[in-house]
Design an enzyme around this catalytic site. Sequence first.
Site: not given
Ligand code: GLA
Length: 493
Positions: A310, A289-290, A244
């Site tokens: 999200d 999606g960046w 992430d």
């Molecule tokens: C980002 C991701 C989420 C989750 C949180 C965890 O927002 O897009 O899906 O994994 O981090 O902190």
Amino acid sequence: MKSLKLLSSLAFTLIACASFSQSDSLDKYILTPPPSPKPHINGAEVFGVRPNSPVIYKIAASGQKPLHYEVKNLPQGLSVDASTGVITGALKNAGDYKMEVTVSNALGKNKRNFTIKVGNQLGLTPAMGWNSWNCWGLSVNADRVKSSARAMIDKGLIDYGWSYINIDDGWEAAQRNADGTISPNEKFPDMKSLSDWLHAQGLKFGIYSSPGTRTCGGFLASYQHELQDAATYASWGVDYLKYDWCSYDSVYRAEGDTTDAAFIKPYTIMQKALLQQPRDIYYSLCQYGWRDVWKWGANVNGNSWRTTGDINDSWGSLTSIWSRQAPLYPYASPGHWNDPDMLVVGMLGWSDNLHPTKLTPDEQYTHISLWCLLSAPLLIGCDMSKLDNFTTSLLTNDEVLALDQDILGKQAQQIIKKDDYQIWVKQLEDGTHAIGIFNLSKEAKTIHVDWKELNLSETLTVRDLWRKKDLGKFKKGFDTKVNSHGVELIKVK
Ligand code: GLA
């Protein structure tokens, strides 16, 4: 004292009634008939693995227990547990290993072809499983993970191909060890034993990190420890990594290079680290999606990549994500999937405070139908120990899930886009098509589907997938009444 006891038992009865009436009232929205007690093999027809990597593959089959599993032409190096259907072992040589699976019980048997493709491709069909984020957020712990895994087995989801159990953010210790390795915090006393337990059930184990110094939740991440972290995950038996972006933003800005190449670099570093491990780790890119990730995700071995920010359990969030998926259909293919984020059905909360999804039952049918048409990874985001009958039924319709797991791996195309309705068509491996007819308006409406407009044959046989019902032959087109925010999901041939 006595009256206190009476009061508390009254309160308990009231609470029990309230929760009963809630799940009870959802029961009337169940469209799918109860599963047959006869054996039926579900799940994907292919499984990809690299040479010599350990195989853990549970044959998904529903039907009255006990079930007996047999595999004809099982290649040397693999064995199957006849009572659980879990295939284990490893294969040295690349190639397609075709076999025939038979599952039987006192009421009959069901057979199906199955292929293990040994090569360099994983995730030949989108991952299906559970992730801790949308329910527990940062308050995830080992018991909560285990209770959702237990429910995946006890409520029969494992019999439909659900297999990954993924811990999202919040598992990491505050400091690295003296040798630089990462450890879990006190909420996860023993990752290896958690993973062994999951594997013994035929489930798979997923974990989360970020390429920057910190995760989105502020926990330790993998920057400059990528190889070490990949090795630690492998030693724990990890099968899936969600990686992430988050705080990497400050790293690449500090480095003064914000080109696409610099953006992609951290994903390449982890790709190489994962490839050096003696086991297969599904690589899930998360960067909202960046930089048109769908154009380069496959080059860094991304098995899936997030296409948007999200999700949350609102119609607004669902439609906003939905509105960005149509142009991405050329980029989905076996091993590489567009990921519109995790499922928001069941008990959610992103914290200790869970609530039932705010999506209406029709919106939930739309959500699951759309994700299956999109060939999206299906990661359940709720506390599965609290799955009600409605949500269980929503997640165990084999004919709907088969669209997602179709081995052709084509994402549906949006063919008709009006303000108040849309029609999406997905080409399937057997030459048939799945069609999602979505009503975006605030009222129920009858929608006309013209086969010609969808480039289909003049006469088609129609099957309603949620109701598992043949509707007959239709010349030229088909009219269907669809609830507000709901869907009619059909398969035509
Ligand atoms: C980002 C991701 C989420 C989750 C949180 C965890 O927002 O897009 O899906 O994994 O981090 O902190």
